[in-house]
Design a protein around this motif. Sequence first.
Motif, mmCIF file in Angstrom:
data_model
loop_
_atom_site.group_PDB
_atom_site.id
_atom_site.type_symbol
_atom_site.label_atom_id
_atom_site.label_comp_id
_atom_site.label_asym_id
_atom_site.label_seq_id
_atom_site.Cartn_x
_atom_site.Cartn_y
_atom_site.Cartn_z
ATOM 1 N N GLY A 57 -60.857 2.180 -13.948
ATOM 2 C CA GLY A 57 -59.481 1.788 -13.653
ATOM 3 C C GLY A 57 -58.949 2.641 -12.525
ATOM 4 N N GLY A 58 -58.077 2.058 -11.750
ATOM 5 C CA GLY A 58 -57.514 2.767 -10.623
ATOM 6 C C GLY A 58 -56.008 2.680 -10.634
ATOM 7 N N PRO A 59 -55.373 2.982 -9.504
ATOM 8 C CA PRO A 59 -53.918 3.015 -9.448
ATOM 9 C C PRO A 59 -53.254 1.681 -9.775
ATOM 10 C CG PRO A 59 -54.890 3.587 -7.302
ATOM 11 C CD PRO A 59 -56.006 3.355 -8.259
ATOM 12 N N LEU A 60 -53.840 0.564 -9.363
ATOM 13 C CA LEU A 60 -53.230 -0.722 -9.682
ATOM 14 C C LEU A 60 -53.328 -1.033 -11.168
ATOM 15 C CD1 LEU A 60 -54.204 -2.972 -6.645
ATOM 16 C CD2 LEU A 60 -51.943 -2.131 -7.271
ATOM 17 N N SER A 61 -54.435 -0.658 -11.772
ATOM 18 C CA SER A 61 -54.587 -0.840 -13.215
ATOM 19 C C SER A 61 -53.502 -0.061 -13.961
ATOM 20 C CB SER A 61 -55.969 -0.378 -13.654
ATOM 21 O OG SER A 61 -56.092 -0.434 -15.047
ATOM 22 N N LYS A 62 -53.278 1.173 -13.518
ATOM 23 C CA LYS A 62 -52.241 1.999 -14.150
ATOM 24 C C LYS A 62 -50.853 1.423 -13.909
ATOM 25 C CE LYS A 62 -54.934 6.245 -14.033
ATOM 26 N NZ LYS A 62 -56.184 5.825 -13.456
ATOM 27 N N ARG A 63 -50.620 0.895 -12.718
ATOM 28 C CA ARG A 63 -49.324 0.289 -12.416
ATOM 29 C C ARG A 63 -49.079 -0.928 -13.305
ATOM 30 N NH1 ARG A 63 -46.850 -2.014 -6.904
ATOM 31 N NH2 ARG A 63 -44.889 -2.609 -7.832
ATOM 32 N N MET A 64 -50.104 -1.731 -13.531
ATOM 33 C CA MET A 64 -49.948 -2.895 -14.400
ATOM 34 C C MET A 64 -49.628 -2.460 -15.827
ATOM 35 S SD MET A 64 -50.046 -5.375 -12.382
ATOM 36 C CE MET A 64 -49.869 -6.638 -13.615
ATOM 37 N N THR A 65 -50.233 -1.369 -16.270
ATOM 38 C CA THR A 65 -49.928 -0.848 -17.602
ATOM 39 C C THR A 65 -48.452 -0.471 -17.692
ATOM 40 O OG1 THR A 65 -52.193 -0.069 -17.890
ATOM 41 C CG2 THR A 65 -50.516 0.937 -19.291
ATOM 42 N N GLU A 66 -47.927 0.133 -16.639
ATOM 43 C CA GLU A 66 -46.504 0.482 -16.613
ATOM 44 C C GLU A 66 -45.637 -0.776 -16.633
ATOM 45 O OE1 GLU A 66 -46.092 2.906 -13.127
ATOM 46 O OE2 GLU A 66 -47.249 4.554 -14.003
ATOM 47 N N LEU A 67 -46.033 -1.806 -15.885
ATOM 48 C CA LEU A 67 -45.272 -3.061 -15.899
ATOM 49 C C LEU A 67 -45.285 -3.684 -17.289
ATOM 50 C CD1 LEU A 67 -46.201 -4.867 -12.543
ATOM 51 C CD2 LEU A 67 -43.943 -4.074 -13.261
ATOM 52 N N ILE A 68 -46.426 -3.625 -17.962
ATOM 53 C CA ILE A 68 -46.516 -4.160 -19.326
ATOM 54 C C ILE A 68 -45.494 -3.468 -20.215
ATOM 55 C CG2 ILE A 68 -47.961 -4.294 -21.398
ATOM 56 C CD1 ILE A 68 -50.361 -4.670 -19.420
ATOM 57 N N GLU A 69 -45.451 -2.146 -20.129
ATOM 58 C CA GLU A 69 -44.500 -1.390 -20.956
ATOM 59 C C GLU A 69 -43.067 -1.785 -20.627
ATOM 60 O OE1 GLU A 69 -45.538 2.692 -20.228
ATOM 61 O OE2 GLU A 69 -47.461 2.484 -21.244
ATOM 62 N N ASP A 70 -42.766 -1.964 -19.350
ATOM 63 C CA ASP A 70 -41.416 -2.345 -18.935
ATOM 64 C C ASP A 70 -41.059 -3.763 -19.364
ATOM 65 O OD1 ASP A 70 -41.183 0.124 -17.739
ATOM 66 O OD2 ASP A 70 -41.507 -0.613 -15.698
ATOM 67 N N PHE A 71 -42.023 -4.673 -19.340
ATOM 68 C CA PHE A 71 -41.750 -6.087 -19.566
ATOM 69 C C PHE A 71 -41.907 -6.524 -21.016
ATOM 70 C CE2 PHE A 71 -41.479 -6.070 -15.222
ATOM 71 C CZ PHE A 71 -41.429 -7.317 -14.620
ATOM 72 N N GLU A 72 -42.573 -5.718 -21.826
ATOM 73 C CA GLU A 72 -42.942 -6.127 -23.180
ATOM 74 C C GLU A 72 -41.770 -6.689 -23.981
ATOM 75 O OE1 GLU A 72 -46.680 -4.429 -25.637
ATOM 76 O OE2 GLU A 72 -45.180 -3.005 -24.989
ATOM 77 N N ALA A 73 -40.659 -5.992 -24.016
ATOM 78 C CA ALA A 73 -39.523 -6.422 -24.818
ATOM 79 C C ALA A 73 -38.717 -7.523 -24.128
ATOM 80 C CB ALA A 73 -38.619 -5.230 -25.123
ATOM 81 N N ILE A 81 -50.420 -12.135 -19.974
ATOM 82 C CA ILE A 81 -50.994 -12.291 -18.638
ATOM 83 C C ILE A 81 -51.192 -10.924 -17.987
ATOM 84 C CG2 ILE A 81 -50.627 -13.246 -16.328
ATOM 85 C CD1 ILE A 81 -48.906 -15.440 -17.716
ATOM 86 N N LEU A 82 -50.173 -10.073 -18.086
ATOM 87 C CA LEU A 82 -50.258 -8.747 -17.474
ATOM 88 C C LEU A 82 -51.361 -7.911 -18.115
ATOM 89 C CD1 LEU A 82 -46.466 -7.918 -17.025
ATOM 90 C CD2 LEU A 82 -48.113 -8.556 -15.249
ATOM 91 N N ARG A 83 -51.548 -8.052 -19.421
ATOM 92 C CA ARG A 83 -52.637 -7.324 -20.092
ATOM 93 C C ARG A 83 -54.001 -7.768 -19.543
ATOM 94 N NH1 ARG A 83 -50.591 -4.277 -24.110
ATOM 95 N NH2 ARG A 83 -48.827 -5.079 -25.269
ATOM 96 N N SER A 84 -54.154 -9.062 -19.339
ATOM 97 C CA SER A 84 -55.407 -9.583 -18.796
ATOM 98 C C SER A 84 -55.634 -9.059 -17.382
ATOM 99 C CB SER A 84 -55.375 -11.115 -18.799
ATOM 100 O OG SER A 84 -56.563 -11.631 -18.277
ATOM 101 N N VAL A 85 -54.576 -9.037 -16.569
ATOM 102 C CA VAL A 85 -54.676 -8.496 -15.211
ATOM 103 C C VAL A 85 -55.074 -7.029 -15.260
ATOM 104 C CG1 VAL A 85 -53.358 -7.901 -13.126
ATOM 105 C CG2 VAL A 85 -53.070 -10.152 -14.179
ATOM 106 N N SER A 86 -54.399 -6.259 -16.107
ATOM 107 C CA SER A 86 -54.660 -4.824 -16.219
ATOM 108 C C SER A 86 -56.095 -4.552 -16.655
ATOM 109 C CB SER A 86 -53.682 -4.193 -17.205
ATOM 110 O OG SER A 86 -53.929 -2.821 -17.343
ATOM 111 N N GLU A 87 -56.576 -5.294 -17.648
ATOM 112 C CA GLU A 87 -57.944 -5.125 -18.138
ATOM 113 C C GLU A 87 -58.960 -5.450 -17.049
ATOM 114 O OE1 GLU A 87 -60.726 -7.671 -21.067
ATOM 115 O OE2 GLU A 87 -58.860 -6.961 -21.978
ATOM 116 N N SER A 88 -58.714 -6.516 -16.312
ATOM 117 C CA SER A 88 -59.628 -6.904 -15.240
ATOM 118 C C SER A 88 -59.653 -5.851 -14.133
ATOM 119 C CB SER A 88 -59.223 -8.249 -14.652
ATOM 120 O OG SER A 88 -59.325 -9.263 -15.631
ATOM 121 N N LEU A 89 -58.464 -5.355 -13.772
ATOM 122 C CA LEU A 89 -58.397 -4.316 -12.739
ATOM 123 C C LEU A 89 -59.173 -3.078 -13.170
ATOM 124 C CD1 LEU A 89 -54.657 -4.616 -11.683
ATOM 125 C CD2 LEU A 89 -56.655 -5.198 -10.288
ATOM 126 N N ALA A 90 -59.009 -2.691 -14.431
ATOM 127 C CA ALA A 90 -59.733 -1.511 -14.937
ATOM 128 C C ALA A 90 -61.235 -1.749 -14.886
ATOM 129 C CB ALA A 90 -59.277 -1.197 -16.359
#
Length: 94
Positions: A57-73, A81-90
Amino acid sequence: MVSMPRQQLNRALVALHRELESGAAIEAEDREALLQAVREIEEALSHDEPGDRPGEGGPLSKRMTELIEDFEASYPQFTEILRSVSESLANLGI
């Protein structure tokens, strides 16, 4: 041949684009954050070949994880969708 993580990422990006284009209720600032992330991912994909980096995983993977946390609620429709993107990036090391 395109790798499985890259295929998964491409499918997730298409789904994300569809969700954004569907008129989903999302604040303009949050929409722009998603679009910026997508642009960065597409830019990284245009420069990286699968297997160029380890699957850590790299910086974009980590950024997507942050977006997931922000968008979850607030935007649960984007979370899967964001989880799938993050997993693929990692998996691609991006």
